[in-house]
Scaffold this active site. Structure first.
Site, mmCIF file in Angstrom:
data_model
loop_
_atom_site.group_PDB
_atom_site.id
_atom_site.type_symbol
_atom_site.label_atom_id
_atom_site.label_comp_id
_atom_site.label_asym_id
_atom_site.label_seq_id
_atom_site.Cartn_x
_atom_site.Cartn_y
_atom_site.Cartn_z
ATOM 1 N N GLU A 62 -9.449 -29.662 -38.499
ATOM 2 C CA GLU A 62 -8.096 -29.185 -38.707
ATOM 3 C C GLU A 62 -7.281 -29.231 -37.426
ATOM 4 O O GLU A 62 -7.815 -29.179 -36.326
ATOM 5 C CB GLU A 62 -8.128 -27.769 -39.266
ATOM 6 N N CYS A 86 -2.526 -27.589 -31.751
ATOM 7 C CA CYS A 86 -3.884 -27.094 -31.521
ATOM 8 C C CYS A 86 -4.850 -28.066 -32.207
ATOM 9 O O CYS A 86 -4.823 -28.213 -33.426
ATOM 10 C CB CYS A 86 -3.982 -25.693 -32.111
ATOM 11 N N CYS A 109 -19.198 -26.387 -34.864
ATOM 12 C CA CYS A 109 -19.455 -26.027 -33.467
ATOM 13 C C CYS A 109 -20.859 -25.465 -33.355
ATOM 14 O O CYS A 109 -21.327 -24.768 -34.242
ATOM 15 C CB CYS A 109 -18.444 -24.995 -32.980
ATOM 16 N N CYS A 157 -20.461 -18.409 -31.932
ATOM 17 C CA CYS A 157 -19.784 -17.130 -31.680
ATOM 18 C C CYS A 157 -19.616 -16.418 -33.032
ATOM 19 O O CYS A 157 -19.113 -17.023 -33.985
ATOM 20 C CB CYS A 157 -18.431 -17.357 -31.015
ATOM 21 N N CYS A 168 -9.094 -20.358 -35.760
ATOM 22 C CA CYS A 168 -10.139 -21.341 -35.530
ATOM 23 C C CYS A 168 -11.055 -21.584 -36.738
ATOM 24 O O CYS A 168 -11.812 -20.727 -37.142
ATOM 25 C CB CYS A 168 -10.942 -20.792 -34.367
#
Ligand code: SAH
Ligand code: SF4
Length: 341
Positions: free
Chosen positions: A90, A103, A110, A114, A334
């Protein structure tokens, strides 16, 4: 072959191997990055035979827009792109004052895990090629060009950890930076990293003009370890040590990112602890209320708590800005749109 994967010398070699004169590469380069062409048929300054060859040999649509979402205030637009192998990434455009900040993603998924991050929750799929990174910028450059506007800033804060995909990320930045092409100034990029120490060191040694942001989110290791598994490998002191090295090498100010989570890291005590650790470092803190995600029970800070956190930091001598929530109604945080597909 993805056309955006090629830099000018490689494109020149390719054209040479096709038996084309040397100036053709430059014509294609300018068509791509100055006219924003995205299909061989648009290159009307080239012979038809060459356009056909380009259509057969080069992939101009390595990312396909699959879904657009606009925030209710019309200031934020998010595009979900489908990659050739079906993964989705995205890209988000944020209009703010006179800026149009893009962005972009550096990976599908990923690997850093996290806990508060939607991308982290989906796991790692693969690195993006440099061309897939470049293509996100060109898509919006083209769209804005049609409205007589331009992209003013690019931040690597979409999906993925850019320093885990260092080569391709830097190759993309260099390609977009090319003075004969898109000519997007290095200072207008910001790379955000979870804190991969060897890559920060390398970045410092390369003395790039690109801005650096570090996702810190906690001022003591116990807490950071709970939020960010990478802290096991590189703890806060090692990250900050490398940040001091970066500032010494480049003279550039670092941004520390801080997602304010209610009752977790938004207390004045945590702010003072943070200030103590950042003392003497050329930096500022960019705080943003947490975007709640499905896989994490944490909640956003309140307005009052956020202000108190900022005040405590500033009283201790560390500049802090609290970013407004942008595009929260379209899940611009995110990885939050791709995660729902
Ligand atoms: N992997 C890089 C860049 C992508 S994430 C990094 O971690 O820095 C961009 C920023 O969004 C990081 O600061 C990240 O910590 C933050 N972020 C991720 N999930 C978030 C959420 N749910 N709410 C607020 N910020 C978030
Ligand atoms: Fe990866 Fe950044 Fe999300 Fe952490 S915050 S999981 S590093 S994208």
């Amino acid at each position: 072959m993805l056309v955006y994967d090629l830099d000018l010398p490689v494109l020149s070699e390719l054209l040479k191997s096709w038996g084309e004169p040397a100036y053709r590469a430059k014509q294609i380069w300018q068509g791509l990055y100055q006219q924003f062409y995205n299909s061989p048929s648009q290159f009307t300054n080239l012979p038809k035979s060459l356009r056909e060859k380009m259509a057969n040999e080069l992939d101009f649509a390595c990312i396909e827009p699959a879904h657009d979402l606009d925030s209710s205030d019309g200031q934020t637009r998010k595009t979900l792109f489908k990659l050739r192998d079906g993964y989705v990434i995205e890209t988000v455009l944020m209009r703010y004052d006179k800026r149009r900040t893009l962005c972009i993603s550096s990976q599908a998924g990923c690997a850093m895990g996290c806990v508060f991050c939607a991308t982290g929750q989906m796991g790692f799929k693969r690195h993006l090629s440099s061309g897939e990174i470049v293509a996100q910028v060109m898509y919006y450059a083209r769209a804005l060009h049609e409205q007589k506007q331009t992209v003013t800033n690019v931040v690597l804060m979409g999906m993925g950890e850019p320093f885990h995909n260092y080569e391709n990320t830097m190759a993309a930045i260099d390609r977009l930076n090319d003075a004969d092409g898109y000519n997007f100034g290095a200072r207008r990029f910001t790379i955000s990293t979870v804190g991969l120490v060897p890559a920060i060191k390398r970045f410092a040694d390369e003395k790039r003009q690109v801005n650096l942001a570090i996702s810190l989110h906690a001022a003591h290791d116990d807490l950071r370890l709970n939020m960010m598994p990478i802290n096991k490998k590189y703890n806060i002191e090692e990250v900050l040590e490398t940040c001091r090295y970066y500032v010494a090498q480049t003279g550039r100010r670092i941004t520390f990112e801080w997602a304010l989570i209610n009752g977790v890291n938004d207390t004045p005590e945590e702010a003072r602890k943070l200030a103590g650790r950042l003392k003497g470092l050329l930096c500022h803190v960019n705080a943003i209320p947490l975007n709640p995600t499905k896989g994490y029970e944490g909640r956003a800070t309140t307005h009052e708590r956020g202000i108190k956190f900022k005040e405590a930091l500033e009283q201790a001598g560390i500049p802090c800005t609290i970013r407004m929530r942008r595009g929260i109604d379209i899940a611009a945080g995110c990885g939050q749109l791709a995660g729902s597909f």
